[in-house]
Every structure is written in structure tokens, then in C-alpha cells.
Design a protein around this motif. Structure first.
Motif, PDB file in Angstrom:
ATOM      1  N   ARG A 242       0.839  -1.203   0.000  1.00 60.19           N
ATOM      2  CA  ARG A 242       0.000   0.000   0.000  1.00 60.19           C
ATOM      3  C   ARG A 242       0.870   1.249   0.000  1.00 60.19           C
ATOM      4  O   ARG A 242       1.855   1.323   0.722  1.00 60.19           O
ATOM      5  CB  ARG A 242      -0.907   0.019   1.225  1.00 60.19           C
ATOM      6  N   TRP A 243       0.463   2.229  -0.789  1.00 62.14           N
ATOM      7  CA  TRP A 243       1.174   3.506  -0.845  1.00 62.14           C
ATOM      8  C   TRP A 243       0.539   4.451   0.185  1.00 62.14           C
ATOM      9  O   TRP A 243      -0.225   5.344  -0.173  1.00 62.14           O
ATOM     10  CB  TRP A 243       1.097   4.100  -2.244  1.00 62.14           C
ATOM     11  N   SER A 244       0.856   4.255   1.434  1.00 65.23           N
ATOM     12  CA  SER A 244       0.315   5.080   2.510  1.00 65.23           C
ATOM     13  C   SER A 244       1.457   5.645   3.332  1.00 65.23           C
ATOM     14  O   SER A 244       2.566   5.094   3.355  1.00 65.23           O
ATOM     15  CB  SER A 244      -0.645   4.272   3.385  1.00 65.23           C
ATOM     16  N   ALA A 245       1.176   6.745   4.020  1.00 63.88           N
ATOM     17  CA  ALA A 245       2.239   7.512   4.680  1.00 63.88           C
ATOM     18  C   ALA A 245       3.006   6.695   5.704  1.00 63.88           C
ATOM     19  O   ALA A 245       4.219   6.867   5.862  1.00 63.88           O
ATOM     20  CB  ALA A 245       1.640   8.764   5.325  1.00 63.88           C
ATOM     21  N   GLU A 246       2.312   5.791   6.415  1.00 64.67           N
ATOM     22  CA  GLU A 246       2.998   5.025   7.460  1.00 64.67           C
ATOM     23  C   GLU A 246       4.017   4.041   6.888  1.00 64.67           C
ATOM     24  O   GLU A 246       4.878   3.540   7.618  1.00 64.67           O
ATOM     25  CB  GLU A 246       1.986   4.285   8.344  1.00 64.67           C
ATOM     26  N   LYS A 247       3.942   3.780   5.566  1.00 63.90           N
ATOM     27  CA  LYS A 247       4.930   2.905   4.935  1.00 63.90           C
ATOM     28  C   LYS A 247       6.252   3.635   4.661  1.00 63.90           C
ATOM     29  O   LYS A 247       7.253   2.990   4.354  1.00 63.90           O
ATOM     30  CB  LYS A 247       4.379   2.346   3.618  1.00 63.90           C
ATOM     31  N   ARG A 248       6.244   4.968   4.677  1.00 63.81           N
ATOM     32  CA  ARG A 248       7.448   5.798   4.549  1.00 63.81           C
ATOM     33  C   ARG A 248       8.229   5.489   3.261  1.00 63.81           C
ATOM     34  O   ARG A 248       9.450   5.399   3.244  1.00 63.81           O
ATOM     35  CB  ARG A 248       8.334   5.629   5.774  1.00 63.81           C
ATOM     36  N   ILE A 249       7.502   5.368   2.173  1.00 65.73           N
ATOM     37  CA  ILE A 249       8.121   5.020   0.898  1.00 65.73           C
ATOM     38  C   ILE A 249       9.058   6.126   0.421  1.00 65.73           C
ATOM     39  O   ILE A 249      10.058   5.866  -0.257  1.00 65.73           O
ATOM     40  CB  ILE A 249       7.035   4.729  -0.158  1.00 65.73           C
ATOM     41  N   HIS A 250       8.747   7.371   0.779  1.00 60.92           N
ATOM     42  CA  HIS A 250       9.585   8.501   0.341  1.00 60.92           C
ATOM     43  C   HIS A 250      11.022   8.370   0.843  1.00 60.92           C
ATOM     44  O   HIS A 250      11.949   8.866   0.206  1.00 60.92           O
ATOM     45  CB  HIS A 250       8.981   9.821   0.836  1.00 60.92           C
ATOM     46  N   LEU A 251      11.219   7.684   1.976  1.00 62.80           N
ATOM     47  CA  LEU A 251      12.577   7.482   2.482  1.00 62.80           C
ATOM     48  C   LEU A 251      13.357   6.514   1.602  1.00 62.80           C
ATOM     49  O   LEU A 251      14.584   6.624   1.475  1.00 62.80           O
ATOM     50  CB  LEU A 251      12.530   6.962   3.922  1.00 62.80           C
ATOM     51  N   LEU A 252      12.656   5.573   0.986  1.00 61.88           N
ATOM     52  CA  LEU A 252      13.317   4.650   0.058  1.00 61.88           C
ATOM     53  C   LEU A 252      13.810   5.400  -1.171  1.00 61.88           C
ATOM     54  O   LEU A 252      14.895   5.127  -1.685  1.00 61.88           O
ATOM     55  CB  LEU A 252      12.345   3.542  -0.366  1.00 61.88           C
ATOM     56  N   VAL A 253      12.997   6.351  -1.626  1.00 61.27           N
ATOM     57  CA  VAL A 253      13.369   7.135  -2.810  1.00 61.27           C
ATOM     58  C   VAL A 253      14.665   7.891  -2.567  1.00 61.27           C
ATOM     59  O   VAL A 253      15.530   7.983  -3.454  1.00 61.27           O
ATOM     60  CB  VAL A 253      12.223   8.106  -3.171  1.00 61.27           C
ATOM     61  N   GLU A 254      14.825   8.422  -1.361  1.00 62.44           N
ATOM     62  CA  GLU A 254      16.025   9.198  -1.041  1.00 62.44           C
ATOM     63  C   GLU A 254      17.255   8.316  -0.837  1.00 62.44           C
ATOM     64  O   GLU A 254      18.390   8.793  -0.943  1.00 62.44           O
ATOM     65  CB  GLU A 254      15.781  10.023   0.224  1.00 62.44           C
ATOM     66  N   ALA A 255      17.040   7.037  -0.544  1.00 62.86           N
ATOM     67  CA  ALA A 255      18.163   6.168  -0.183  1.00 62.86           C
ATOM     68  C   ALA A 255      18.679   5.307  -1.323  1.00 62.86           C
ATOM     69  O   ALA A 255      19.727   4.664  -1.185  1.00 62.86           O
ATOM     70  CB  ALA A 255      17.756   5.266   0.986  1.00 62.86           C
ATOM     71  N   VAL A 256      17.993   5.262  -2.463  1.00 62.77           N
ATOM     72  CA  VAL A 256      18.415   4.363  -3.532  1.00 62.77           C
ATOM     73  C   VAL A 256      19.764   4.805  -4.108  1.00 62.77           C
ATOM     74  O   VAL A 256      19.952   5.981  -4.430  1.00 62.77           O
ATOM     75  CB  VAL A 256      17.330   4.293  -4.629  1.00 62.77           C
ATOM     76  N   PRO A 257      20.740   3.911  -4.206  1.00 62.84           N
ATOM     77  CA  PRO A 257      22.040   4.268  -4.792  1.00 62.84           C
ATOM     78  C   PRO A 257      21.914   4.699  -6.247  1.00 62.84           C
ATOM     79  O   PRO A 257      21.007   4.266  -6.963  1.00 62.84           O
ATOM     80  CB  PRO A 257      22.842   2.961  -4.668  1.00 62.84           C
ATOM     81  N   GLU A 258      22.842   5.545  -6.697  1.00 61.86           N
ATOM     82  CA  GLU A 258      22.758   6.146  -8.028  1.00 61.86           C
ATOM     83  C   GLU A 258      22.792   5.104  -9.142  1.00 61.86           C
ATOM     84  O   GLU A 258      22.114   5.248 -10.156  1.00 61.86           O
ATOM     85  CB  GLU A 258      23.899   7.151  -8.220  1.00 61.86           C
ATOM     86  N   ASP A 259      23.608   4.064  -8.975  1.00 61.04           N
ATOM     87  CA  ASP A 259      23.735   3.077 -10.048  1.00 61.04           C
ATOM     88  C   ASP A 259      22.728   1.934  -9.914  1.00 61.04           C
ATOM     89  O   ASP A 259      22.781   0.957 -10.645  1.00 61.04           O
ATOM     90  CB  ASP A 259      25.153   2.521 -10.115  1.00 61.04           C
TER      91      ASP A 259
END
Length: 515
Positions: A242-259
Motif C-alpha cells: 500500500r502507498w500510505s504515509a505510514e509505509k514511509r516510501i519517500h525514504l526509500l526514494v532518497e536512499a536508492v544508490p545512483e547506479d
């Protein structure tokens, strides 16, 4: 186990507000109760009456259609309330409508049910008291950590209802949860006892199939992802759910390595889902839409590492699904994630609260080889979940203790029998006063609440809202369809309203035999 013929099959009553096709709203809980029905009906030979507001006829699940056709599953549709706010949409089983009260009494007084399962239904305390008064054992499960939801702090009402919900644990014959970690948390925070732990749930038999069955489909799906991304990443990270705020998906976006690349699959009705869909960038690919079992199994097989920054999981079914697909996980060390994962042994812990440190940690995991450092423990856990006899575990952990307790009630004699009689009488009187009072204040709350707003849904009509057309932006800046139009592509058609599986443009598409 009863046999057909003159001997009636044992029957269970399940009161559930979460069941397919409500996957965007209910997530893993809906899948848990589908797995429970499968265990009772196909595994143990029981019959099931499902008291639910959900229109299960449009679930798209062949086994549900089979159960309904042969009378092994009886759908008892009831009224519900749909709550809508900016944090999402949820459907609540309304025990206190006149229709639902009468339907519940009809089922309980019929004497045909051996046991009642009840999920995280709102205000379930009174129904549990009623069933105890009438001698029907109840198995109440607390699946969700409500205080972690964004709506919990919006007003006093969610807090009040959560505390009433917790109190129901003392009235249930058996109070269960889905993980020992969460059970310990309930005891430490609220002194709420948990008597049983559900066995790990694999909601579809697709996850029990051998890993090699999905290699070709996985290669095709990974190629499709790379085409949408516009490059071949060193490793593909996956989030599903589920794409809900408590899943904190936005933190995954910031942490993905460049390559590396992050593929995000799932959906919800929350505004947060729109933010996640708009997070498209060179190495982040949001693919909005809830996947069917086979599609999801292929997605797991197509990635290198499953990731989750959630801190609110009571277990995290996605961890079990990923391991069953042969994929290690890199997850936040919190909540139900602590149940099975051992850092560096069978998977990895990553603190996504620090995006920079999380990115470095993921870089290290990928550089060292995602799978090799956590073998053979990873494969052992996957084999364990794929071969687990879920039905037998349900009988041992949940059914046998509840039925044993009910047998003890019936066998009481003398002074103990008088005590049993007095207890039932007190509970009946309490229900007589609680029920009308709850009807009054709950109706007032539903009518006067501005956030969330409530809408009455007629019996058995709860389905997910139809998705609006979604598009993603390509790396060239042009708008592209959510799914590419290549030979290997699938066309998504009104999945949530019709509950149908994907229809394919070409017979060679990865999911062609899923139609």
C-alpha cells in the motif's frame, strides 16, 4: 475432520471487514482472511460463513467463486461505513446497524457454527461479549497497529475506539496476533494479553511454487523495467504494498544508490499515493496498481532486493513473500520486521531514517553481492514458508484451543455451572445496555464528523474505488502510458472495480497464463 454424507461438516463464522477485492484499503489483512478461508475449506474440510460488507463476488479469485458455487463459502452481506479523508479510504463493518445486529443474531443463534473468527472490526467488544454469553467461542485477532496510522492523532475518537478495541482482548476466547514481537509490544504498552500467534501467511499458492518456475517471466519483467528506466541498473530494489504515509516510501526514494534502481508497485486512495507516483526520476520507477498473486510473484523474482522503511508492520507479509520467492530483504529494524529477519544472516537491516547512511548501507550490500552473504539461511527460510502446512498450523494454534475452551464451558457442573450461568446472564444484560447506547453515539459521530467523512454502504457492496488514469514521465521528459506498449506489456483494465486479472496485448506476454 468431518466427512460428507449424514455427518455435517464443521462450520466457522468469520466476521471480517477486510477481504478481497479490498486490497488497496486493507492490504495484508484482506489476504490473511482469504488464506484463512482456504485453510478451513480446502485444508480442513470446514464450511465458512463470511459476514462481511465486501462484495466478494468481484474478487477475481477463482477459488472464491468455486467455494460459493459449491456452498462451502456462504456470503452474509452486511452494512458498512466508508470513511474518507486525505490519508485514505477505509471500510468499517457496522455491527450496530439494525440489519447487521439481526444478521449477527441469526448466525449466532442458528447453532450451526463451532467458532467465530473476528478481525480488527470497529467496536468488536460488544459482539464478542454477546457470543460469549451465547456460548460461541471467539478468536479475535489484532492485526493492525492503529496508533501508527496518520489518522490516529487527528481527534479523540480514534484513540477512544482503539482503547475499546484493546479491551475486547479480555472478552475473546482466544486473542491472537500475527507476530510474537507485536504480541510483546501489546503487553508492554497496554498489558493486553495475546494467547496465540498466527502461522506466517502466504495468501496465494503462487508463492509456494518452485523459484525456477518464474525465471523466464522474471527476465521479461526486468527487461520491461529497464526499458522504462532507460538504463540497466546494477541492482533492482523493489517495494510492494500500500502507498500510505505510514509505509514511509519517500525514504526509500532518497536512499536508492545512483547506479541502482527502485521499482515501486502498489496503490492506495490516499493523497500520499499521488506524491509517490510523482516521485518518478531517473532511477525511481513508480508503477501504480495493485498486482495479482502471479504478477506480484514475478515482480519479486525480477528484483534483486526487497526494501521497506515501514516502522508500523505487525509482521510484514511482504518479507515472507520475498523470501518465498528467493529474494533477500533490506528493511527498517522495527516492529514486526524483527520477527524473522536476522541482520547479515538471512537478510539485512537498514536504518532509513538517515537517508545518507541508508544509501551507503545499500551500496555495500549490492557491492558484496546481495544473496551470497545471507545463504544458506535465506534459502532455508524460503523453503520453510513454501512448505509450511498452514491449515494444520491454524488448527493447532487457533482452532484447538478455542474449541477446547468451549468444551470446558459445556462440561461445567454444580457451583461452577451456576457461575457459568451467572456470567452469561451478566454479559447478556451488559449487551442489552451497551448496544442501544453505542447505536446512538456512533450514529451521531458518523453524521457530524467532517474529517473523516462517512458514507453508508449497502450490504455487500463495498469495493475499491475505480482508479483514475495514471501516467508516468519517461527519462526523456515525455509522457508515457503507465504500462509500455511493447509485446511483453500488459494492459491494466479497471482492476479494482471488476477485480479481473490483466488482459494481455500479446500471447507471449509474461502473464499470459494468468488470464
Amino acid at each position: 475432520q468431518a466427512t460428507s454424507g449424514s455427518v455435517a461438516m464443521p462450520s466457522a463464522l468469520i466476521c471480517a471487514q477486510a477481504f478481497p477485492p479490498l486490497l488497496k484499503q486493507a492490504g495484508g489483512v484482506a489476504k490473511d482472511y482469504l488464506a484463512l478461508c482456504r485453510a478451513l475449506i480446502d485444508g480442513l474440510g470446514w464450511e465458512v460463513t463470511l459476514l462481511t460488507p465486501v462484495d466478494i463476488r468481484v474478487s477475481g479469485e477463482a477459488e472464491i467463486e468455486r467455494w460459493l458455487k459449491h456452498g462451502r463459502l456462504v456470503h452474509a452481506p452486511v452494512w458498512s461505513m466508508e470513511a474518507a479523508s486525505n490519508v485514505g479510504v477505509a471500510v468499517f463493518l457496522d455491527f450496530f446497524s439494525i440489519h447487521n445486529t439481526c444478521r449477527l443474531m441469526q448466525e449466532v443463534l442458528s447453532g450451526s457454527h463451532c467458532v467465530c473468527f473476528i478481525d480488527d472490526c470497529c467496536l468488536r467488544l460488544a459482539p464478542i461479549m454477546l457470543m460469549r454469553a451465547l456460548g460461541l467461542p471467539t478468536i479475535a485477532t489484532t492485526h493492525s497497529d492503529v496508533p501508527s496510522h496518520p489518522a490516529y492523532g487527528s481527534s479523540i475518537m480514534p484513540k477512544l475506539m482503539w482503547w475499546i478495541h484493546l479491551a475486547s482482548a479480555f472478552g475473546a476466547t482466544l486473542h491472537a496476533s500475527v507476530a510474537q514481537v507485536y504480541a510483546d509490544s501489546l503487553w508492554q504498552r497496554y498489558r493486553i494479553p495475546v494467547n496465540a500467534i498466527w502461522p506466517p501467511v502466504l495468501w496465494s499458492n503462487e508463492f509456494r511454487r518452485p523459484i525456477d518456475d518464474f525465471k523466464d517471466w522474471a527476465a521479461q519483467e526486468r527487461a520491461r523495467w529497464c526499458a522504462l528506466l532507460g538504463f540497466s541498473p546494477k541492482a533492482v530494489l523493489l517495494f510492494a504494498g500500500r502507498w500510505s504515509a505510514e509505509k514511509r516510501i519517500h525514504l526509500l526514494v532518497e536512499a536508492v544508490p545512483e547506479d541502482c534502481a527502485l521499482v515501486i508497485v502498489g496503490d492506495s486512495d490516499a493523497d500520499y499515493a499521488n506524491e509517490i507516483e510523482a516521485s518518478r526520476r531517473r532511477n525511481v520507477l513508480p508503477l501504480r496498481g495493485m498486482l495479482g498473486a502471479r504478477e506480484l510473484r514475478v515482480a519479486y523474482a525480477a528484483c534483486d532486493l526487497f526494501v521497506s522503511a515501514s516502522t508500523c508492520e505487525t509482521l510484514g507479509n511482504t518479507v515472507v513473500e520475498a523470501w518465498s520467492s528467493g529474494v533477500p530483504v533490506a528493511i527498517q529494524p522495527a516492529g514486526g520486521h524483527l520477527e524473522f529477519v536476522k541482520d547479515g544472516v538471512n537478510s539485512y537491516f537498514v536504518d532509513f531514517d538517515d537517508p545518507k547512511a541508508a544509501q551507503e548501507r545499500l551500496n555495500t550490500i549490492v557491492s558484496n553481492g546481495v544473496t551470497n552473504p545471507v545463504e544458506p539461511a535465506l534459502s532455508q527460510m524460503g523453503d520453510h514458508f513454501r512448505t509450511l502446512d498452514f491449515a494444520s498450523e491454524i488448527r493447532k494454534v487457533l482452532l484447538d484451543p478455542a474449541l477446547s475452551a468451549a468444551g470446558t464451558w459445556r462440561e461445567r457442573r454444580g457451583c461452577v455451572w451456576i457461575w457459568e450461568l451467572m456470567l452469561r446472564l451478566v454479559l447478556l444484560i451488559a449487551c442489552f445496555f451497551i448496544w442501544p447506547a453505542t447505536v446512538v453515539w456512533s450514529r451521531l459521530y458518523f453524521a457530524l464528523s467532517c474529517d473523516p467523512t462517512f458514507t453508508y454502504l449497502e450490504p455487500g457492496t463495498a469495493i475499491e474505488r475505480p482508479p483514475s488514469p495514471k501516467k508516468v514521465t519517461s527519462t526523456s521528459g515525455q509522457r508515457e502510458p503507465h504500462r509500455s506498449q511493447s509485446l511483453q506489456d500488459a494492459l491494466l483494465v479497471d482492476r479494482s472495480m471488476a477485480g479481473e486479472r490483466c488482459k494481455l496485448l500479446e500471447s507471449q506476454a509474461p502473464f499470459s497464463d494468468n488470464v
